[in-house]
Design an enzyme around this catalytic site. Structure first.
Site, mmCIF file in Angstrom:
data_model
loop_
_atom_site.group_PDB
_atom_site.id
_atom_site.type_symbol
_atom_site.label_atom_id
_atom_site.label_comp_id
_atom_site.label_asym_id
_atom_site.label_seq_id
_atom_site.Cartn_x
_atom_site.Cartn_y
_atom_site.Cartn_z
ATOM 1 N N ALA A 295 33.071 22.490 29.729
ATOM 2 C CA ALA A 295 33.419 22.773 28.325
ATOM 3 C C ALA A 295 34.888 23.159 28.202
ATOM 4 O O ALA A 295 35.761 22.448 28.678
ATOM 5 C CB ALA A 295 32.487 23.841 27.770
ATOM 6 N N SER A 296 35.171 24.330 27.625
ATOM 7 C CA SER A 296 36.556 24.692 27.293
ATOM 8 C C SER A 296 37.397 25.104 28.494
ATOM 9 O O SER A 296 38.596 25.367 28.332
ATOM 10 C CB SER A 296 36.563 25.813 26.250
ATOM 11 O OG SER A 296 36.161 25.314 24.997
ATOM 12 N N ILE A 297 36.815 25.173 29.686
ATOM 13 C CA ILE A 297 37.662 25.355 30.875
ATOM 14 C C ILE A 297 38.521 24.110 31.083
ATOM 15 O O ILE A 297 39.483 24.115 31.858
ATOM 16 C CB ILE A 297 36.797 25.667 32.113
ATOM 17 C CG1 ILE A 297 35.992 26.953 31.883
ATOM 18 C CG2 ILE A 297 37.646 25.846 33.360
ATOM 19 C CD1 ILE A 297 35.099 27.336 33.048
#
Length: 613
Positions: free
Chosen positions: A207-209
């Site tokens: 995801a947002s990593i």
């Protein structure tokens, strides 16, 4: 029977005695409790020593203080709890037996106190076991070091607690200390239907990593002089329209986008509505299928005219119809008001609980593949800005789609090629684009909860519209390796000749980890947002109060997945002989959305920090 009943270990049979065993043992060498004899016990509510007799009556039992200066009701804090009618009867029988056998010893003196001190003899503490340097300037430090086994055991307990609270089917965790992999494992299932367990090799959505990974690509281009962070984005993306705010033209820079200060929307438009008109910007396949759904049946004109003729011929029919119509209108109005009231209460409830669930947005469930970044920009490029760039903060994934377009323009290559080259240079052999067609070994299944809170398979989605902001797959091993590469670059001294170069300069990483004014860290209220990373600075405003350790992290949330990558640098400055990285890196991936993992990740990092190297 009497002595067995009131043995301290048999608290479930009568009186709860576990907290009083040490005090009662002074009255009886065997540690048993005699009701009819004088006795002494510790009242934890008031911190005083009592002697008295338990009585069963309307007073529900009273305690006679040692010096009879007051009378207080007994409570659980004093160590008494009657359990059930059977236990109550047993207590009465034991009481009578004790009265017959010990009439001569009713006023036996208590030996657990001394005349000058009703609390009894207090042993002086052994101060040798307390380290002298556990407190510095009003900030407490951990007193005891942990072994590796103890740190792992406590971490497993924390992770199981998180899995139970969030209903997580399976997760993977990886921990490195000073660059060495000390623990990595999997808990639960990567695939429930086929009973495949999670392991350290399980591949999941990060995801947002994806944002910190994209930030590294931007930073490398910045160091090479190919990107000016303070130049307008139109320099690298000429087709992106110029934006207006309050009837004035404004400029959006790459630096503002990296810190979520560009004013670009997230998954909700400025008018407050979720994006139900997503299909207008999707590829043509969905537009063609949607045309069929929008077709409506045209009423027959002949049937309508015949009804009108009947009404003219029969006036009574008209009156009866009007009554039915008014009644149905009243019912419709009532149901409409009821629905509006319900929606109002739901909105108020959401406001009270916090921000709305972004997973309700239809953009999260896009199934169409976007062939390039330019087509992905059409989702939001014509929407209004939420604020003048540089004057506010709004966490946005779409803003990072625009950053990927900047990378393409600066590198003169497709963004996916730039990132795959970066994965190769970092040695991330198990990090991929989140694509459906390729065969990726050890890929997990993803899960969500339905309205009845039952576990179901997550729907299929295509994340090609947000590669930079949330479109990558990886393992905990690759993420900790990436974290150590950044930490090495941060701690390596630029004038050091004996150490290998970092993938970035130390000054570049310090700029990335510098908190940006006016931003916030959505997953930790003590932090701010830097450039592609959430940052918490070391601070303690008041002595012996909350103290914050310096760390950086990024969390992620996607359909059926949650993640966190956390870096806890060492507090101590590196000496000339020490080799970076020095610190703890933790990565956690799971196959359930909306599972907050930053808090447990920070706890695990602090546990392993106490393990001597």
């Amino acid at each position: 029977m009497f002595r067995r009943l009131f043995h301290p270990s048999a608290c479930s049979q009568g009186f709860c005695m576990r907290n009083l065993a040490s005090c009662v043992s002074r009255c009886n060498e065997r540690g048993w409790f005699h009701l009819r004899k004088a006795r002494c016990f510790r009242n934890y509510s008031h911190g005083s020593c009592y002697k008295g007799q338990k009585t069963f009556g309307s007073d529900e039992g009273t305690l006679q203080p040692w010096k009879n200066n007051s009378k207080r009701k007994w409570s659980k804090a004093a160590g008494f709890t009657v359990v059930g009618i059977g236990a109550f009867a047993s207590c009465i029988l034991a009481y009578c037996e004790a009265a017959d056998n010990e009439e001569k010893n009713e006023e036996e003196k208590c030996t657990c106190h001394e005349e000058d001190n009703p609390l009894g003899k207090i042993e002086s503490p052994n101060f040798d076991v307390i380290p002298k340097n556990n407190i510095t300037n009003g900030i407490e430090k951990p007193v005891k070091n942990l072994t590796l086994e103890e740190a792992i055991h406590e971490s497993v307990d924390l992770l199981y607690q998180t899995m139970e609270i969030a209903g997580i089917p399976g997760l993977s965790v990886g921990v490195t200390v000073d660059g060495c992999n000390v623990w990595s494992t999997g808990l639960g299932y990567a695939d429930i239907e086929n009973k495949l367990p999670c392991t350290k090799h399980t591949v999941m959505r990060i995801a947002s990593i994806s944002k910190p990974l994209t930030m590294m690509a931007v930073a490398r281009l910045w160091e090479e002089g190919k990107i000016d962070l303070d130049a307008p984005v139109q320099k690298y993306v000429p087709k992106f329209p110029k934006k207006m705010y309050e009837a004035k033209e404004v400029t959006i820079t790459t630096r503002q986008l990296l810190s979520h200060q560009g004013g670009i929307r997230h998954y909700k438009k400025k008018n407050g509505k979720k994006n139900s008109d997503v299909k207008n910007t999707l590829p043509k396949k969905q537009d063609e299928s949607s045309e069929k759904e929008e077709t409506k049946e045209v009423p027959d004109e002949k049937s309508s005219t015949s009804e009108e003729e009947k009404e003219v011929a029969n006036p009574e029919h008209i009156e009866l119809k009007n009554i039915k119509t008014s009644a149905s209108n009243n019912e419709q109005n009532h149901s409409t008001v009821k629905r509006e009231t319900t929606k109002k209460h739901e909105r108020e409830g959401k406001k009270k609980r916090g921000k709305e669930n972004e997973f309700d947005s239809k953009e999260y469930f896009i199934k169409e593949e976007f062939k390039d970044i330019e087509s992905a920009l059409k989702l939001f490029q014509d929407d209004d800005l939420f604020f003048k760039p540089g004057t506010g903060y709004l966490y946005t994934t779409h803003g990072w789609t625009l950053i990927s377009a900047v990378v393409e323009g600066a590198a003169e290559k497709p963004f996916t090629e730039v990132m795959c080259k970066l994965f190769h240079d970092l040695g991330l052999n198990n990090t991929y684009l989140d694509q459906h067609r390729p065969i990726i070994f050890n890929r997990a299944r993803y899960y969500i909860r339905n309205k009845h809170n039952r576990l179901i398979n997550a729907p299929y989605v295509d994340n090609s519209y947000k590669w930079a902001g949330g479109g990558f797959l990886s393992t905990v091993g690759d993420l900790t390796k990436f974290g150590n590469a950044v930490l090495y670059s941060y701690q390596r001294k630029e004038d050091s000749k004996d150490l290998l170069l970092g993938i970035l300069k130390a000054s570049t990483v310090k700029e990335m980890w510098k908190p940006t004014e006016g931003t916030k860290m959505d997953w930790d209220q003590d932090g701010s947002y830097g450039l592609g990373w959430g940052v918490v600075e070391e601070k303690c405003k008041h002595g012996f109060c909350r103290a914050c350790r310096h760390y950086v992290s990024h969390t992620g949330g996607a359909i059926g997945a949650s993640s966190v990558l956390l870096i806890l640098p060492s507090n101590d400055d590196l000496t000339e002989n020490e080799v970076p990285p020095k610190g703890v890196v933790v990565a956690i991936l799971c196959n359930m959305q909306n599972a907050g993992l930053n808090k447990v990740g920070l706890k695990i990092a602090k546990l392993f920090e106490r393990v001597p190297s």
